[in-house]
Design a protein around this motif. Structure first.
Motif, PDB file in Angstrom:
ATOM      1  N   GLY A  15       0.813  -1.206   0.000  1.00 42.67           N
ATOM      2  CA  GLY A  15       0.000   0.000   0.000  1.00 42.67           C
ATOM      3  C   GLY A  15       0.849   1.259   0.000  1.00 42.67           C
ATOM      4  N   LEU A  16       1.943   1.250   0.764  1.00 42.07           N
ATOM      5  CA  LEU A  16       2.835   2.410   0.818  1.00 42.07           C
ATOM      6  C   LEU A  16       3.560   2.604  -0.509  1.00 42.07           C
ATOM      7  N   VAL A  17       4.048   1.505  -1.083  1.00 42.79           N
ATOM      8  CA  VAL A  17       4.755   1.581  -2.367  1.00 42.79           C
ATOM      9  C   VAL A  17       3.810   2.050  -3.464  1.00 42.79           C
ATOM     10  N   ASP A  18       2.583   1.549  -3.453  1.00 39.10           N
ATOM     11  CA  ASP A  18       1.606   1.949  -4.469  1.00 39.10           C
ATOM     12  C   ASP A  18       1.331   3.439  -4.429  1.00 39.10           C
ATOM     13  N   ARG A  19       1.486   4.039  -3.267  1.00 42.34           N
ATOM     14  CA  ARG A  19       1.265   5.490  -3.148  1.00 42.34           C
ATOM     15  C   ARG A  19       2.557   6.291  -3.306  1.00 42.34           C
ATOM     16  N   GLY A  20       3.640   5.603  -3.677  1.00 40.85           N
ATOM     17  CA  GLY A  20       4.846   6.329  -4.064  1.00 40.85           C
ATOM     18  C   GLY A  20       5.947   6.389  -3.035  1.00 40.85           C
ATOM     19  N   LEU A  21       5.822   5.703  -1.907  1.00 46.93           N
ATOM     20  CA  LEU A  21       6.896   5.721  -0.914  1.00 46.93           C
ATOM     21  C   LEU A  21       7.995   4.749  -1.343  1.00 46.93           C
ATOM     22  N   VAL A  22       9.215   5.230  -1.392  1.00 45.73           N
ATOM     23  CA  VAL A  22      10.350   4.395  -1.774  1.00 45.73           C
ATOM     24  C   VAL A  22      10.764   3.547  -0.577  1.00 45.73           C
ATOM     25  N   ILE A  23      10.827   2.238  -0.751  1.00 47.17           N
ATOM     26  CA  ILE A  23      11.228   1.321   0.317  1.00 47.17           C
ATOM     27  C   ILE A  23      12.420   0.509  -0.189  1.00 47.17           C
ATOM     28  N   PRO A  24      13.650   0.982   0.073  1.00 47.41           N
ATOM     29  CA  PRO A  24      14.844   0.306  -0.463  1.00 47.41           C
ATOM     30  C   PRO A  24      15.078  -1.081   0.113  1.00 47.41           C
ATOM     31  N   ASP A  25      14.693  -1.281   1.374  1.00 43.51           N
ATOM     32  CA  ASP A  25      14.969  -2.544   2.065  1.00 43.51           C
ATOM     33  C   ASP A  25      13.666  -3.069   2.662  1.00 43.51           C
ATOM     34  N   ALA A  26      13.054  -4.013   1.976  1.00 41.54           N
ATOM     35  CA  ALA A  26      11.759  -4.528   2.419  1.00 41.54           C
ATOM     36  C   ALA A  26      11.852  -5.237   3.765  1.00 41.54           C
ATOM     37  N   ASP A  27      12.954  -5.961   3.999  1.00 47.93           N
ATOM     38  CA  ASP A  27      13.116  -6.668   5.273  1.00 47.93           C
ATOM     39  C   ASP A  27      13.187  -5.683   6.441  1.00 47.93           C
ATOM     40  N   PHE A  48       5.614  13.623   4.623  1.00 55.97           N
ATOM     41  CA  PHE A  48       6.176  13.278   3.315  1.00 55.97           C
ATOM     42  C   PHE A  48       5.090  13.036   2.264  1.00 55.97           C
ATOM     43  N   ARG A  49       3.821  13.240   2.638  1.00 53.32           N
ATOM     44  CA  ARG A  49       2.730  13.060   1.697  1.00 53.32           C
ATOM     45  C   ARG A  49       2.435  14.371   0.974  1.00 53.32           C
ATOM     46  N   SER A  50       1.792  14.257  -0.184  1.00 51.15           N
ATOM     47  CA  SER A  50       1.466  15.446  -0.971  1.00 51.15           C
ATOM     48  C   SER A  50       0.342  16.259  -0.347  1.00 51.15           C
ATOM     49  N   SER A  51      -0.466  15.619   0.509  1.00 49.47           N
ATOM     50  CA  SER A  51      -1.502  16.316   1.273  1.00 49.47           C
ATOM     51  C   SER A  51      -1.778  15.492   2.521  1.00 49.47           C
ATOM     52  N   ARG A  52      -2.614  16.023   3.418  1.00 50.20           N
ATOM     53  CA  ARG A  52      -2.910  15.316   4.665  1.00 50.20           C
ATOM     54  C   ARG A  52      -3.998  14.268   4.504  1.00 50.20           C
ATOM     55  N   GLU A  53      -4.585  14.154   3.332  1.00 48.89           N
ATOM     56  CA  GLU A  53      -5.608  13.139   3.117  1.00 48.89           C
ATOM     57  C   GLU A  53      -4.990  11.754   3.275  1.00 48.89           C
ATOM     58  N   SER A  54      -5.708  10.854   3.940  1.00 50.35           N
ATOM     59  CA  SER A  54      -5.145   9.546   4.289  1.00 50.35           C
ATOM     60  C   SER A  54      -4.713   8.740   3.071  1.00 50.35           C
ATOM     61  N   ALA A  55      -5.372   8.957   1.933  1.00 45.15           N
ATOM     62  CA  ALA A  55      -5.035   8.186   0.737  1.00 45.15           C
ATOM     63  C   ALA A  55      -4.084   8.937  -0.192  1.00 45.15           C
ATOM     64  N   ALA A  56      -3.548  10.067   0.268  1.00 45.58           N
ATOM     65  CA  ALA A  56      -2.698  10.894  -0.595  1.00 45.58           C
ATOM     66  C   ALA A  56      -1.409  10.158  -0.962  1.00 45.58           C
ATOM     67  N   ARG A  57      -0.900  10.478  -2.144  1.00 47.61           N
ATOM     68  CA  ARG A  57       0.376   9.920  -2.577  1.00 47.61           C
ATOM     69  C   ARG A  57       1.514  10.631  -1.858  1.00 47.61           C
ATOM     70  N   PHE A  58       2.644   9.970  -1.804  1.00 44.29           N
ATOM     71  CA  PHE A  58       3.838  10.565  -1.223  1.00 44.29           C
ATOM     72  C   PHE A  58       4.524  11.463  -2.249  1.00 44.29           C
ATOM     73  N   ARG A  59       5.226  12.465  -1.739  1.00 44.27           N
ATOM     74  CA  ARG A  59       5.973  13.343  -2.624  1.00 44.27           C
ATOM     75  C   ARG A  59       7.086  12.572  -3.328  1.00 44.27           C
TER      76      ARG A  59
END
Length: 300
Positions: A15-27, A48-59
């Protein structure tokens, strides 16, 4: 979005990756989400989100590592605050108990002298204090009814101590306690309520770095010495942790004048860029280093 809190860590990460958060190390992300928790970390990725809406994408470029860095920053800030507030709590307990005992004909049993306290709150506060005493002093053979102020005061939480100061009815007694800290008694009442809140927030591992405190600090009107306390305040952002830090430094300069807490706080603060989220959202005003209360603690 709240459903992610009960989802598997794999689904949370997706869910985080789908909204644009980079996760270099999944473990690493799995460990953090498992041992810190999705909902606790959630408040640290909001900046780090583009807005405060809960479903907002990350910058663009926002990463999980940045979120954890911010979480660790806040954790260290809370640890520093808890350390400092322990000194303040012990000091105020000491001054409060000494001066209350001296002011009552009951002496060391002054807590049984109802005339010292606001009657609207006395019975309820006494019951709360007895419950707290019995919980803390389970091995103590002294019954609450037979305990002196010296037995009871060390069991007071910061919040309970704040209540008992607030309900003292003798303004001269309140001021005698406050004189130890060079402030007006109404200001000390406000300080204690604020610091009790901050202590509880920190002790329960809640976010503090950019929090708008529910109890704001009043700008002191009566000062002892030449610390420049009032001038060090940020009146334009009175509910942020910067003003909390100002009052803590002021009090520690009185309580442990040769301590190094302020120096360690500044070193911690200086490791953060002036353009970073922690700096901008903690309430530090432009030119804060020039205020007298900070000047004597800056590196030479």
């Amino acid at each position: 979005m709240s459903a992610y809190g009960s989802a598997s860590t794999a689904d949370q990460i997706k869910g985080l990756v789908d909204r644009g958060l980079v996760i270099p190390d999944a473990d690493f992300a799995v460990r953090c989400l498992t041992h810190i928790g999705y909902h606790r970390l959630r408040s640290y990725w909001i900046p780090f989100r583009s807005s405060r809406e809960s479903a907002a994408r990350f910058r663009t470029g926002a990463s999980f590592d940045q979120v954890i860095t911010l979480y660790m920053f806040d954790q260290r800030l809370r640890s520093l605050l808890l350390e400092a507030l322990s000194y303040v709590e012990i000091s105020v307990r000491s001054q409060w108990s000494i001066l209350v005992a001296q002011s009552s004909n009951r002496g060391e049993f002054a807590l049984q002298d109802a005339s010292l306290f606001d009657q609207a709150y006395y019975a309820g506060n006494l019951q709360e204090l007895e419950r707290n005493y019995n919980q803390v002093r389970k091995q103590n053979r002294i019954r609450f009814q037979d305990a002196s102020i010296w037995d009871i005061t060390p069991t007071m939480s910061f919040g309970i101590l704040s209540k008992w100061f607030s309900t003292l009815t003798d303004q001269r007694l309140r001021q005698s306690i406050s004189d130890n800290y060079g402030v007006d008694e109404t200001i000390l009442e406000n300080i204690l309520k604020h610091l009790a809140l901050v202590r509880n927030i920190s002790a329960h591992h809640e976010r503090v770095w950019n929090r708008a405190m529910e109890i704001s600090l009043a700008r002191p009107r009566r000062l002892g010495g030449s610390s420049g306390l009032a001038l060090g305040f940020n009146a334009g952002d009175s509910r942020k942790v910067y003003n909390t830090l100002v009052i803590v430094v002021y009090l520690l300069d009185i309580i442990i004048p040769n301590g190094d807490w302020a120096e360690r706080l500044i070193a911690f603060r200086e490791a953060v860029s002036d353009n970073s989220a922690p700096y901008r959202r903690m309430g530090f005003p432009t030119g804060w280093r020039e205020f007298a209360i900070w000047q004597k603690h800056l590196p030479k």
